[in-house]
Design an enzyme around this catalytic site. Structure first.
Site, PDB file in Angstrom:
ATOM      1  N   SER A 107       0.830  -1.207   0.000  1.00  0.00           N
ATOM      2  CA  SER A 107       0.000   0.000   0.000  1.00  0.00           C
ATOM      3  C   SER A 107       0.860   1.250   0.000  1.00  0.00           C
ATOM      4  O   SER A 107       2.053   1.196   0.343  1.00  0.00           O
ATOM      5  CB  SER A 107      -0.922   0.019   1.222  1.00  0.00           C
ATOM      6  OG  SER A 107      -0.169   0.100   2.420  1.00  0.00           O
ATOM      7  N   GLU A 190      -8.630   2.736  -1.845  1.00  0.00           N
ATOM      8  CA  GLU A 190      -9.027   2.896  -0.447  1.00  0.00           C
ATOM      9  C   GLU A 190      -9.922   4.122  -0.260  1.00  0.00           C
ATOM     10  O   GLU A 190      -9.529   5.254  -0.550  1.00  0.00           O
ATOM     11  CB  GLU A 190      -7.810   3.010   0.462  1.00  0.00           C
ATOM     12  CG  GLU A 190      -8.195   3.099   1.929  1.00  0.00           C
ATOM     13  CD  GLU A 190      -7.016   3.071   2.876  1.00  0.00           C
ATOM     14  OE1 GLU A 190      -7.253   2.894   4.086  1.00  0.00           O
ATOM     15  OE2 GLU A 190      -5.868   3.225   2.415  1.00  0.00           O
ATOM     16  N   GLU A 196      -8.498  13.536   3.927  1.00  0.00           N
ATOM     17  CA  GLU A 196      -7.384  12.865   3.258  1.00  0.00           C
ATOM     18  C   GLU A 196      -7.600  12.705   1.759  1.00  0.00           C
ATOM     19  O   GLU A 196      -6.706  12.232   1.059  1.00  0.00           O
ATOM     20  CB  GLU A 196      -7.119  11.506   3.924  1.00  0.00           C
ATOM     21  CG  GLU A 196      -6.659  11.664   5.365  1.00  0.00           C
ATOM     22  CD  GLU A 196      -6.323  10.340   6.036  1.00  0.00           C
ATOM     23  OE1 GLU A 196      -5.984   9.376   5.331  1.00  0.00           O
ATOM     24  OE2 GLU A 196      -6.414  10.271   7.276  1.00  0.00           O
ATOM     25  N   ASP A 223     -11.987   0.776   4.901  1.00  0.00           N
ATOM     26  CA  ASP A 223     -11.217   0.906   6.135  1.00  0.00           C
ATOM     27  C   ASP A 223     -12.177   1.369   7.228  1.00  0.00           C
ATOM     28  O   ASP A 223     -12.809   2.418   7.104  1.00  0.00           O
ATOM     29  CB  ASP A 223     -10.098   1.934   5.915  1.00  0.00           C
ATOM     30  CG  ASP A 223      -9.185   2.111   7.105  1.00  0.00           C
ATOM     31  OD1 ASP A 223      -9.688   2.198   8.244  1.00  0.00           O
ATOM     32  OD2 ASP A 223      -7.957   2.201   6.916  1.00  0.00           O
ATOM     33  N   GLU A 284      -4.848  -2.565  10.984  1.00  0.00           N
ATOM     34  CA  GLU A 284      -4.011  -1.389  10.793  1.00  0.00           C
ATOM     35  C   GLU A 284      -4.082  -0.527  12.049  1.00  0.00           C
ATOM     36  O   GLU A 284      -5.158  -0.208  12.537  1.00  0.00           O
ATOM     37  CB  GLU A 284      -4.482  -0.586   9.587  1.00  0.00           C
ATOM     38  CG  GLU A 284      -3.592   0.611   9.267  1.00  0.00           C
ATOM     39  CD  GLU A 284      -4.135   1.453   8.124  1.00  0.00           C
ATOM     40  OE1 GLU A 284      -3.379   1.719   7.179  1.00  0.00           O
ATOM     41  OE2 GLU A 284      -5.316   1.848   8.179  1.00  0.00           O
TER      42      GLU A 284
END
Length: 341
Positions: A107, A190, A196, A223, A284
């Protein structure tokens, strides 16, 4: 009979509910243990972990530390940080993965200087070059899933998404996704929060972009950290992705120990089980204890949410495994018969 049914439902719900703790680092006092019904065969989803849980760099000693740590904690897969692919010794990584019998994913997050949705052709080409290098490194390491914010800058845009940006993004993705397809690699987009990216904030948007790209190897990467901010619900996001859902990041609302924040893991695992999800379930988490030059400042990792990577990794694995097993067996339970009307 009603008492037995109540006890059974309470037992299953205990597996699905997160654990609450009050000490400074919110460490779970016990781990989830799967209670799988006799005869039920669970799907073999790889359970993965991001390399950033263990190390910030990828020097030879760091690579072995992370891969060995992931294996000892029970994981099937480790997600490599390919933000600077030239700093990853892909051949050595492959040797270590083979040594510890572990799979790999990769990633990264693009920057404003490598934004493939940019109208600046020099910037766009810089992004394509970076993505190509990362895909090649992952191929050498033997990985099959390339995920992350690989469609635009992982940064706060000061303007809303424009039609031109969307069109340029789709055009660029067709090019890099073809390079991934040549290696048999899935290209996962993602979906992240509004701070972001201005391109993909919801699963529904990702589905629309994939339709415009028109390539079979492009998938959706969800996510839970970001879903918790942007989506109406975990179930809705999973069902919007439909058959294009290819990768999941399992992360808490504060990026620390699972089950100590506000993420609806019960809803997530139930939706994954109901839709027959077969992809990786990758943990994560980030803390200032492990500093990555290419990730920590970008992700605003300012707090030490945990201190012991091995303890964190082991408990996260048990949490994911247990909750997945509980959700799947509830979903697989035969439905009650009702008289036709």
């Amino acid at each position: 009979m009603m008492q037995n049914m109540s006890q059974s439902l309470h037992s299953h719900r205990a597996l699905l509910l997160p654990f609450r703790h009050s000490n400074r680092h919110a460490r779970p006092c016990r781990a989830v243990t799967p209670q799988v019904r006799a005869g039920l065969v669970l799907p073999q989803n790889p359970i993965g972990i991001h390399s950033g849980v263990f190390v910030g760099d990828w020097k030879p000693q760091d690579a072995e530390r992370a891969i060995k740590g992931a294996k000892e904690a029970g994981y099937d897969l480790i997600e490599l940080n390919l933000s600077v692919p030239e700093e990853v010794d892909a051949k050595l990584t492959k040797e270590l993965l083979d040594k510890y019998d572990l799979k790999a994913a990769g990633s990264l997050g693009l920057s404003m200087a490598t934004d493939i949705s940019s109208s600046d052709e020099e910037v766009r080409q810089a992004g394509i070059k970076l993505l190509t290098g990362a895909i090649e490194a992952l191929n050498t390491a033997g990985g099959q899933d390339f995920v992350g914010v690989n469609f635009g800058a992982m940064d706060k845009y000061r303007k809303p998404l424009s039609a031109e940006q969307w069109k340029t993004c789709a055009k660029s993705l067709k090019e890099v996704a073809q390079k991934a397809a040549d290696y048999g690699i899935n290209y996962g987009l993602e979906v992240v929060n509004r701070y972001e990216t201005n391109i993909l904030n919801t699963s529904y948007q990702a589905r629309a972009l994939i339709d415009d790209i028109g390539m079979d190897n492009v998938t959706i990467h969800l996510d839970t950290y970001h879903m918790n901010i942007e989506e109406n619900s975990m179930e809705a996001a999973v069902k919007d992705a439909e058959d294009k859902l290819g990768y999941i990041h399992i992360g808490e609302s504060h990026r620390g120990y699972l089950g100590t924040g506000s993420v609806d893991f019960e809803g997530l695992f139930r939706a994954l089980a109901e839709t027959g999800y077969k992809g990786p379930l990758t943990f994560e988490s980030f803390s200032s204890v492990v500093v990555s030059p290419s990730l920590s400042t970008t992700l605003c990792v300012w707090r030490d949410l945990w201190e012991d990577p091995d303890d964190l990794a082991a408990k996260a694995h048990k949490f994911i495994e247990g909750n997945w097993a509980a959700a799947y067996q509830l979903c697989a339970r035969p439905k009650a018969w009702t008289k036709p009307t």
